[in-house]
Motif scaffolding. Structure first.
Motif, PDB file in Angstrom:
ATOM      1  N   LEU A 148       0.321   7.985   1.367  1.00 27.15           N
ATOM      2  CA  LEU A 148       1.698   7.529   1.154  1.00 27.15           C
ATOM      3  C   LEU A 148       2.633   7.939   2.274  1.00 27.15           C
ATOM      4  O   LEU A 148       3.648   7.303   2.500  1.00 27.15           O
ATOM      5  CB  LEU A 148       2.229   8.086  -0.168  1.00 27.15           C
ATOM      6  CG  LEU A 148       1.888   7.280  -1.409  1.00 27.15           C
ATOM      7  CD1 LEU A 148       2.454   7.961  -2.628  1.00 27.15           C
ATOM      8  CD2 LEU A 148       2.425   5.877  -1.297  1.00 27.15           C
ATOM      9  N   ILE A 166       3.541   4.980   4.744  1.00 28.03           N
ATOM     10  CA  ILE A 166       3.994   3.657   4.349  1.00 28.03           C
ATOM     11  C   ILE A 166       5.450   3.677   3.913  1.00 28.03           C
ATOM     12  O   ILE A 166       5.997   4.708   3.563  1.00 28.03           O
ATOM     13  CB  ILE A 166       3.108   3.098   3.203  1.00 28.03           C
ATOM     14  CG1 ILE A 166       3.116   4.032   1.991  1.00 28.03           C
ATOM     15  CG2 ILE A 166       1.694   2.884   3.688  1.00 28.03           C
ATOM     16  CD1 ILE A 166       2.309   3.533   0.830  1.00 28.03           C
ATOM     17  N   ALA A 167       6.099   2.489   3.949  1.00 23.51           N
ATOM     18  CA  ALA A 167       7.523   2.426   3.604  1.00 23.51           C
ATOM     19  C   ALA A 167       8.011   0.998   3.455  1.00 23.51           C
ATOM     20  O   ALA A 167       7.290   0.051   3.713  1.00 23.51           O
ATOM     21  CB  ALA A 167       8.347   3.136   4.660  1.00 23.51           C
ATOM     22  N   LEU A 168       9.281   0.821   3.045  1.00 24.57           N
ATOM     23  CA  LEU A 168       9.901  -0.486   2.833  1.00 24.57           C
ATOM     24  C   LEU A 168      11.327  -0.500   3.362  1.00 24.57           C
ATOM     25  O   LEU A 168      11.969   0.540   3.435  1.00 24.57           O
ATOM     26  CB  LEU A 168       9.970  -0.805   1.326  1.00 24.57           C
ATOM     27  CG  LEU A 168       8.702  -1.233   0.609  1.00 24.57           C
ATOM     28  CD1 LEU A 168       9.009  -1.441  -0.864  1.00 24.57           C
ATOM     29  CD2 LEU A 168       8.128  -2.510   1.193  1.00 24.57           C
ATOM     30  N   ASN A 228       9.922   8.250   1.767  1.00 22.80           N
ATOM     31  CA  ASN A 228       8.842   7.591   2.486  1.00 22.80           C
ATOM     32  C   ASN A 228       8.988   6.076   2.485  1.00 22.80           C
ATOM     33  O   ASN A 228       8.582   5.402   3.434  1.00 22.80           O
ATOM     34  CB  ASN A 228       7.491   7.976   1.875  1.00 22.80           C
ATOM     35  CG  ASN A 228       7.100   9.394   2.200  1.00 22.80           C
ATOM     36  OD1 ASN A 228       7.369   9.882   3.285  1.00 22.80           O
ATOM     37  ND2 ASN A 228       6.489  10.074   1.249  1.00 22.80           N
ATOM     38  N   LEU A 229       9.579   5.544   1.425  1.00 19.41           N
ATOM     39  CA  LEU A 229       9.790   4.096   1.351  1.00 19.41           C
ATOM     40  C   LEU A 229      10.694   3.603   2.475  1.00 19.41           C
ATOM     41  O   LEU A 229      10.675   2.433   2.833  1.00 19.41           O
ATOM     42  CB  LEU A 229      10.414   3.719  -0.002  1.00 19.41           C
ATOM     43  CG  LEU A 229       9.553   3.883  -1.250  1.00 19.41           C
ATOM     44  CD1 LEU A 229      10.336   3.561  -2.505  1.00 19.41           C
ATOM     45  CD2 LEU A 229       8.298   3.049  -1.192  1.00 19.41           C
ATOM     46  N   LEU A 265       3.492  -1.419   0.898  1.00 13.47           N
ATOM     47  CA  LEU A 265       4.408  -0.750  -0.024  1.00 13.47           C
ATOM     48  C   LEU A 265       4.914  -1.676  -1.108  1.00 13.47           C
ATOM     49  O   LEU A 265       5.401  -1.241  -2.137  1.00 13.47           O
ATOM     50  CB  LEU A 265       5.598  -0.175   0.754  1.00 13.47           C
ATOM     51  CG  LEU A 265       5.536   1.324   0.975  1.00 13.47           C
ATOM     52  CD1 LEU A 265       6.741   1.811   1.722  1.00 13.47           C
ATOM     53  CD2 LEU A 265       5.418   2.052  -0.339  1.00 13.47           C
ATOM     54  N   ILE A 297       3.551  -0.884  -4.605  1.00 13.64           N
ATOM     55  CA  ILE A 297       3.939   0.245  -5.451  1.00 13.64           C
ATOM     56  C   ILE A 297       4.786  -0.235  -6.624  1.00 13.64           C
ATOM     57  O   ILE A 297       5.737  -0.994  -6.451  1.00 13.64           O
ATOM     58  CB  ILE A 297       4.701   1.305  -4.643  1.00 13.64           C
ATOM     59  CG1 ILE A 297       3.742   2.013  -3.692  1.00 13.64           C
ATOM     60  CG2 ILE A 297       5.367   2.331  -5.565  1.00 13.64           C
ATOM     61  CD1 ILE A 297       4.388   3.089  -2.853  1.00 13.64           C
TER      62      ILE A 297
END
Length: 256
Positions: free
Chosen positions: A28, A31-33, A220-221, A229, A232
């Motif tokens: 995790l 990863i991100a958005l 982290n997003l 992502l 999730i």
């Protein structure tokens, strides 16, 4: 709460999940958005706060060293919010307590409040999200059992079923979309993992439940652009799911 009402309808129509096995999204931390999609991830989770009749948040002044801080409390559990109102405020200040109510907002709205407050350099307002203590204790036990310092965990725990060998995550299928479920309750994660173990007993020993902190996930997003992502999915607690369903008008609920 309109978005939560729509989610309540979806829960009634498509509440079941299908296990689909591995999803190789890696760790995790990688990863991100974008911010708008972060809001979408958080939108379907209700949290609870205390308000005055017109909807204003209840502010509690507290002293921090030489500075007075205005604290606004939010709760993962509606029951915890109600207990705080009944057992603390109504006993200490009955007149005030009679005017207050427990009100839901989405986790996305709470996140937006944090962002707006962060922009104010001289802000003395603190928004505090209170976890369910039972889930914190379960998270600490899991961390301790895995050799980590569980007693130091003081965040908002999320429980994620995963595979140990390649650090990938168990996924579910809702409609045609594949998701990685993050649960606010260990019991929900355990139920999903138990179903998987029944369907794939040969892989049972390679599974575990990972504990992550909600604030860490949100951070982290925002740190990269990995499209995985989108997979999730934050599952509200069973209590919150019941609350969301209660928002849906009886005429809109699917007939059994």
């Amino acid at each position: 709460m309109k978005s939560l009402m729509r989610w309540g309808l979806k829960l009634g129509i498509a509440g079941s999940v299908i296990l689909t096995g591995l999803c190789g999204v890696g760790n995790l931390r990688a990863i991100a958005l974008p911010e708008a999609q972060v809001v979408q991830v958080l939108q379907k989770v209700p949290i609870f706060t205390l308000t005055y009749p017109k909807g204003e948040f209840v502010v509690f002044p507290t002293k921090n060293a030489s500075k007075t801080i205005s604290q606004i409390g939010f709760f993962i559990s509606k029951q915890d919010a109600q207990r705080f109102l009944d057992n603390r405020i109504k006993k200490e200040n009955p007149e005030l307590g009679k005017t207050l109510q427990v009100r839901p907002i989405s986790l996305a709205d709470y996140y937006k409040l944090l962002l707006e407050n962060k922009k104010k350099a001289d802000s003395s307002v603190v928004f505090t999200l209170v976890p369910t203590q039972q889930q914190v204790e379960l998270a600490r036990n899991l961390l301790t059992a895995s050799g980590q310092p569980g007693e130091k965990f003081n965040g908002i725990p999320l429980f994620v079923p995963k595979f140990k060998a390649d650090n990938s995550y168990l996924t579910i299928l809702r409609g045609k979309e594949q998701y990685i479920p993050f649960y606010f309750e260990k019991e929900q994660a355990s139920a999903l993992l138990n179903e998987f173990k029944k369907s794939s007993p040969d892989k049972a020993s390679n599974t575990e439940i990972q504990v992550v902190d909600l604030y860490g996930v949100i951070e982290n997003l925002n740190s990269s652009n990995d499209t995985n992502l989108n997979k999730i999915f934050l599952f509200p607690s069973r209590e919150s799911i019941d609350f969301i369903r209660s928002l849906v008008p009886a005429s809109s609920k699917p007939k059994k």
